[in-house]
Write a protein that holds these residues in place. Structure first.
Motif, PDB file in Angstrom:
ATOM      1  N   ALA A 178       8.679   8.758   7.546  1.00  0.00           N
ATOM      2  CA  ALA A 178       9.752   9.405   6.769  1.00  0.00           C
ATOM      3  C   ALA A 178       9.672   9.052   5.281  1.00  0.00           C
ATOM      4  CB  ALA A 178      11.131   9.049   7.349  1.00  0.00           C
ATOM      5  N   LEU A 179       8.444   9.092   4.750  1.00  0.00           N
ATOM      6  CA  LEU A 179       8.237   8.793   3.321  1.00  0.00           C
ATOM      7  C   LEU A 179       8.282  10.077   2.472  1.00  0.00           C
ATOM      8  CD1 LEU A 179       5.460   6.183   3.941  1.00  0.00           C
ATOM      9  CD2 LEU A 179       7.453   5.685   2.540  1.00  0.00           C
ATOM     10  N   HIS A 180       8.725  11.169   3.074  1.00  0.00           N
ATOM     11  CA  HIS A 180       8.924  12.472   2.391  1.00  0.00           C
ATOM     12  C   HIS A 180       7.624  13.132   1.946  1.00  0.00           C
ATOM     13  CE1 HIS A 180      13.066  11.669   2.967  1.00  0.00           C
ATOM     14  NE2 HIS A 180      13.022  10.591   2.200  1.00  0.00           N
ATOM     15  N   ASP A 181       7.086  12.750   0.779  1.00  0.00           N
ATOM     16  CA  ASP A 181       5.895  13.478   0.306  1.00  0.00           C
ATOM     17  C   ASP A 181       4.818  12.513  -0.184  1.00  0.00           C
ATOM     18  OD1 ASP A 181       7.217  12.530  -1.881  1.00  0.00           O
ATOM     19  OD2 ASP A 181       7.187  14.406  -3.020  1.00  0.00           O
ATOM     20  N   VAL A 182       4.776  11.338   0.441  1.00  0.00           N
ATOM     21  CA  VAL A 182       3.820  10.324  -0.038  1.00  0.00           C
ATOM     22  C   VAL A 182       2.376  10.836   0.058  1.00  0.00           C
ATOM     23  CG1 VAL A 182       3.500   9.048   2.129  1.00  0.00           C
ATOM     24  CG2 VAL A 182       3.312   7.853  -0.046  1.00  0.00           C
ATOM     25  N   SER A 183       2.087  11.685   1.053  1.00  0.00           N
ATOM     26  CA  SER A 183       0.704  12.157   1.223  1.00  0.00           C
ATOM     27  C   SER A 183       0.248  13.020   0.049  1.00  0.00           C
ATOM     28  CB  SER A 183       0.548  12.938   2.539  1.00  0.00           C
ATOM     29  OG  SER A 183       1.282  14.141   2.486  1.00  0.00           O
ATOM     30  N   GLU A 184       1.224  13.532  -0.733  1.00  0.00           N
ATOM     31  CA  GLU A 184       0.872  14.324  -1.926  1.00  0.00           C
ATOM     32  C   GLU A 184       0.584  13.414  -3.134  1.00  0.00           C
ATOM     33  OE1 GLU A 184       0.889  17.811  -1.772  1.00  0.00           O
ATOM     34  OE2 GLU A 184       1.187  17.389   0.369  1.00  0.00           O
ATOM     35  N   HIS A 185       1.020  12.160  -3.049  1.00  0.00           N
ATOM     36  CA  HIS A 185       0.931  11.256  -4.214  1.00  0.00           C
ATOM     37  C   HIS A 185      -0.241  10.281  -4.141  1.00  0.00           C
ATOM     38  CE1 HIS A 185       4.787  12.304  -6.141  1.00  0.00           C
ATOM     39  NE2 HIS A 185       5.181  12.560  -4.909  1.00  0.00           N
ATOM     40  N   VAL A 186      -0.942  10.276  -3.010  1.00  0.00           N
ATOM     41  CA  VAL A 186      -2.064   9.335  -2.888  1.00  0.00           C
ATOM     42  C   VAL A 186      -3.348  10.098  -2.594  1.00  0.00           C
ATOM     43  CG1 VAL A 186      -0.768   7.302  -2.121  1.00  0.00           C
ATOM     44  CG2 VAL A 186      -1.514   8.970  -0.443  1.00  0.00           C
ATOM     45  N   GLU A 187      -4.446   9.471  -2.951  1.00  0.00           N
ATOM     46  CA  GLU A 187      -5.756  10.062  -2.668  1.00  0.00           C
ATOM     47  C   GLU A 187      -6.569   9.042  -1.876  1.00  0.00           C
ATOM     48  OE1 GLU A 187      -6.759  13.079  -3.188  1.00  0.00           O
ATOM     49  OE2 GLU A 187      -4.927  13.644  -4.261  1.00  0.00           O
ATOM     50  N   THR A 188      -7.507   9.521  -1.087  1.00  0.00           N
ATOM     51  CA  THR A 188      -8.417   8.631  -0.372  1.00  0.00           C
ATOM     52  C   THR A 188      -9.076   7.682  -1.380  1.00  0.00           C
ATOM     53  OG1 THR A 188      -8.808  10.227   1.382  1.00  0.00           O
ATOM     54  CG2 THR A 188     -10.534   8.581   1.026  1.00  0.00           C
ATOM     55  N   GLY A 189      -9.052   6.377  -1.078  1.00  0.00           N
ATOM     56  CA  GLY A 189      -9.645   5.384  -1.980  1.00  0.00           C
ATOM     57  C   GLY A 189      -8.611   4.598  -2.775  1.00  0.00           C
ATOM     58  N   ASP A 190      -7.387   5.159  -2.941  1.00  0.00           N
ATOM     59  CA  ASP A 190      -6.325   4.382  -3.611  1.00  0.00           C
ATOM     60  C   ASP A 190      -6.048   3.111  -2.800  1.00  0.00           C
ATOM     61  OD1 ASP A 190      -5.985   6.299  -5.527  1.00  0.00           O
ATOM     62  OD2 ASP A 190      -4.152   7.166  -4.688  1.00  0.00           O
ATOM     63  N   HIS A 191      -5.593   2.065  -3.496  1.00  0.00           N
ATOM     64  CA  HIS A 191      -5.219   0.841  -2.773  1.00  0.00           C
ATOM     65  C   HIS A 191      -3.716   0.836  -2.531  1.00  0.00           C
ATOM     66  CE1 HIS A 191      -8.745  -1.788  -2.366  1.00  0.00           C
ATOM     67  NE2 HIS A 191      -9.245  -0.886  -3.190  1.00  0.00           N
ATOM     68  N   VAL A 192      -3.320   0.498  -1.306  1.00  0.00           N
ATOM     69  CA  VAL A 192      -1.884   0.435  -1.012  1.00  0.00           C
ATOM     70  C   VAL A 192      -1.561  -0.819  -0.214  1.00  0.00           C
ATOM     71  CG1 VAL A 192      -1.588   2.956  -0.970  1.00  0.00           C
ATOM     72  CG2 VAL A 192      -1.993   1.740   1.164  1.00  0.00           C
ATOM     73  N   LEU A 193      -0.291  -1.159  -0.276  1.00  0.00           N
ATOM     74  CA  LEU A 193       0.253  -2.241   0.551  1.00  0.00           C
ATOM     75  C   LEU A 193       1.331  -1.603   1.416  1.00  0.00           C
ATOM     76  CD1 LEU A 193       0.532  -5.669   0.379  1.00  0.00           C
ATOM     77  CD2 LEU A 193       2.817  -4.900  -0.167  1.00  0.00           C
ATOM     78  N   ILE A 194       1.252  -1.845   2.719  1.00  0.00           N
ATOM     79  CA  ILE A 194       2.259  -1.278   3.617  1.00  0.00           C
ATOM     80  C   ILE A 194       3.074  -2.417   4.198  1.00  0.00           C
ATOM     81  CG2 ILE A 194       0.747  -1.239   5.669  1.00  0.00           C
ATOM     82  CD1 ILE A 194       2.033   1.451   6.379  1.00  0.00           C
ATOM     83  N   ASP A 195       4.386  -2.255   4.204  1.00  0.00           N
ATOM     84  CA  ASP A 195       5.279  -3.282   4.731  1.00  0.00           C
ATOM     85  C   ASP A 195       6.080  -2.682   5.890  1.00  0.00           C
ATOM     86  OD1 ASP A 195       7.330  -5.021   5.294  1.00  0.00           O
ATOM     87  OD2 ASP A 195       7.715  -5.568   3.200  1.00  0.00           O
ATOM     88  N   GLY A 196       5.610  -2.988   7.092  1.00  0.00           N
ATOM     89  CA  GLY A 196       6.242  -2.439   8.293  1.00  0.00           C
ATOM     90  C   GLY A 196       7.502  -3.174   8.710  1.00  0.00           C
ATOM     91  N   TYR A 197       7.943  -4.146   7.886  1.00  0.00           N
ATOM     92  CA  TYR A 197       9.237  -4.805   8.147  1.00  0.00           C
ATOM     93  C   TYR A 197      10.346  -4.095   7.376  1.00  0.00           C
ATOM     94  CZ  TYR A 197       6.385  -8.660   9.938  1.00  0.00           C
ATOM     95  OH  TYR A 197       5.478  -9.409  10.650  1.00  0.00           O
ATOM     96  N   SER A 198      10.094  -3.830   6.084  1.00  0.00           N
ATOM     97  CA  SER A 198      11.176  -3.282   5.253  1.00  0.00           C
ATOM     98  C   SER A 198      11.023  -1.782   4.991  1.00  0.00           C
ATOM     99  CB  SER A 198      11.223  -4.022   3.919  1.00  0.00           C
ATOM    100  OG  SER A 198      10.015  -3.778   3.219  1.00  0.00           O
ATOM    101  N   GLY A 199       9.871  -1.189   5.386  1.00  0.00           N
ATOM    102  CA  GLY A 199       9.717   0.249   5.220  1.00  0.00           C
ATOM    103  C   GLY A 199       9.205   0.674   3.854  1.00  0.00           C
ATOM    104  N   TYR A 200       8.519  -0.247   3.144  1.00  0.00           N
ATOM    105  CA  TYR A 200       7.973   0.112   1.830  1.00  0.00           C
ATOM    106  C   TYR A 200       6.492   0.434   1.929  1.00  0.00           C
ATOM    107  CZ  TYR A 200      12.045  -1.221  -0.909  1.00  0.00           C
ATOM    108  OH  TYR A 200      13.305  -1.280  -1.454  1.00  0.00           O
ATOM    109  N   LEU A 201       6.058   1.375   1.092  1.00  0.00           N
ATOM    110  CA  LEU A 201       4.628   1.592   0.860  1.00  0.00           C
ATOM    111  C   LEU A 201       4.449   1.481  -0.654  1.00  0.00           C
ATOM    112  CD1 LEU A 201       1.918   2.690   2.333  1.00  0.00           C
ATOM    113  CD2 LEU A 201       2.395   4.690   0.940  1.00  0.00           C
ATOM    114  N   ILE A 202       3.553   0.593  -1.072  1.00  0.00           N
ATOM    115  CA  ILE A 202       3.347   0.374  -2.514  1.00  0.00           C
ATOM    116  C   ILE A 202       1.932   0.812  -2.867  1.00  0.00           C
ATOM    117  CG2 ILE A 202       3.370  -1.320  -4.391  1.00  0.00           C
ATOM    118  CD1 ILE A 202       5.297  -2.982  -2.576  1.00  0.00           C
ATOM    119  N   VAL A 203       1.830   1.786  -3.763  1.00  0.00           N
ATOM    120  CA  VAL A 203       0.531   2.295  -4.199  1.00  0.00           C
ATOM    121  C   VAL A 203       0.125   1.518  -5.452  1.00  0.00           C
ATOM    122  CG1 VAL A 203      -0.749   4.357  -4.880  1.00  0.00           C
ATOM    123  CG2 VAL A 203       1.185   4.573  -3.306  1.00  0.00           C
ATOM    124  N   ASN A 204      -1.135   1.099  -5.526  1.00  0.00           N
ATOM    125  CA  ASN A 204      -1.648   0.265  -6.632  1.00  0.00           C
ATOM    126  C   ASN A 204      -0.788  -0.981  -6.846  1.00  0.00           C
ATOM    127  OD1 ASN A 204      -3.628   2.266  -7.235  1.00  0.00           O
ATOM    128  ND2 ASN A 204      -2.017   3.446  -8.259  1.00  0.00           N
TER     129      ASN A 204
END
Length: 242
Positions: free
Chosen positions: A214-240
């Motif tokens: 339920a991140l709305h449109d995150v797939s439009e904001h990232v490209e293959t190869g970008d670095h991300v951090l995913i936090d499955g406790y609090s529900g955050y995805l941090i790009v770069n």
């Protein structure tokens, strides 16, 4: 030296569905929408179209059973039960009879007829304000895609083919997409759609893959190869992440 500017950090907040934290490059999974071919058929061709349809249903059922078996061995029969709903679609007499009726009435090729009828079904279900029925609409879409691939003699691009550690990001992942994930290489996944109770979220928890939906449109904001951090406790995805 001033050219090496780091891309700005972006934070997206969704619903945490499977706990854990992971950091890795992204692979963005975009669905290849199949172009459904259509052509008129003669009445003489009806038996041949029906035979092709039956063969595609049998092939799809075999794929689903194989996937169910694999999931049962990996994470237990309870979660493999998610595919019971998929199996019901390929055995749904109402759906199949409607396809055959439409085929005989409209005389279009079976791929086109099946796609039209199945889409009508899933659209009706997805508009009902009941999470269970909306989930059934996703099951129908998942199975429709497989049946059409079998009718057209194509196999879908498998997510299991990606061979480096990554975080998978998609608009939506179906249970059969999730079942194909290589648990050693998929360190986390995130989707635009989804809920805590969706089949895909249930599978993510069973597979122990940190996941946020339920991140709305995150797939439009990232490209293959970008670095991300995913936090499955609090529900955050941090790009770069800095």
């Amino acid at each position: 030296m001033g050219d090496d500017v780091r891309p700005a950090e972006q934070r997206f907040e969704g619903i945490a569905v499977a706990p854990g934290i992971a950091r890795a490059p992204v692979v963005v999974h975009r669905l290849q929408e199949e172009e459904i071919p259509y052509w008129k058929i003669s009445e003489r061709a009806i038996p041949e179209e029906i035979a092709r349809f039956e063969a595609a249903l049998i092939a799809t059922r075999a794929e689903l059973l194989e996937m169910q078996q694999r999931i049962a061995e990996a994470i237990g029969a309870k979660d493999a039960g998610i595919f019971d709903a998929h199996l019901l679609v390929v055995e749904d007499r109402t759906l199949i009879d409607e396809v055959l009726r439409t085929l005989k009435r409209d005389l279009w090729n079976i791929e086109y007829v099946f796609h039209q009828v199945a889409n009508r079904y899933s659209k009706t279900l997805s508009e009902i304000d009941d999470p269970y029925l909306r989930e059934r609409a996703l099951d129908i879409n998942d199975v429709t895609r497989r049946v059409i691939q079998n009718l057209m003699g194509k196999s879908g691009r498998s997510l299991a083919e990606i061979d480096t550690p990554h975080i998978l990001i998609a608009h939506n992942l179906t249970p059969s997409d999730t079942a194909q994930l290589n648990r050693n290489l998929v360190l986390g996944f995130a989707t635009d759609m989804g809920s805590r109770t969706s089949h895909t979220a249930i599978m993510a928890r069973s597979l122990n893959i940190p996941s946020v939906v339920a991140l709305h449109d995150v797939s439009e904001h990232v490209e293959t190869g970008d670095h991300v951090l995913i936090d499955g406790y609090s529900g955050y995805l941090i790009v770069n992440p800095t």
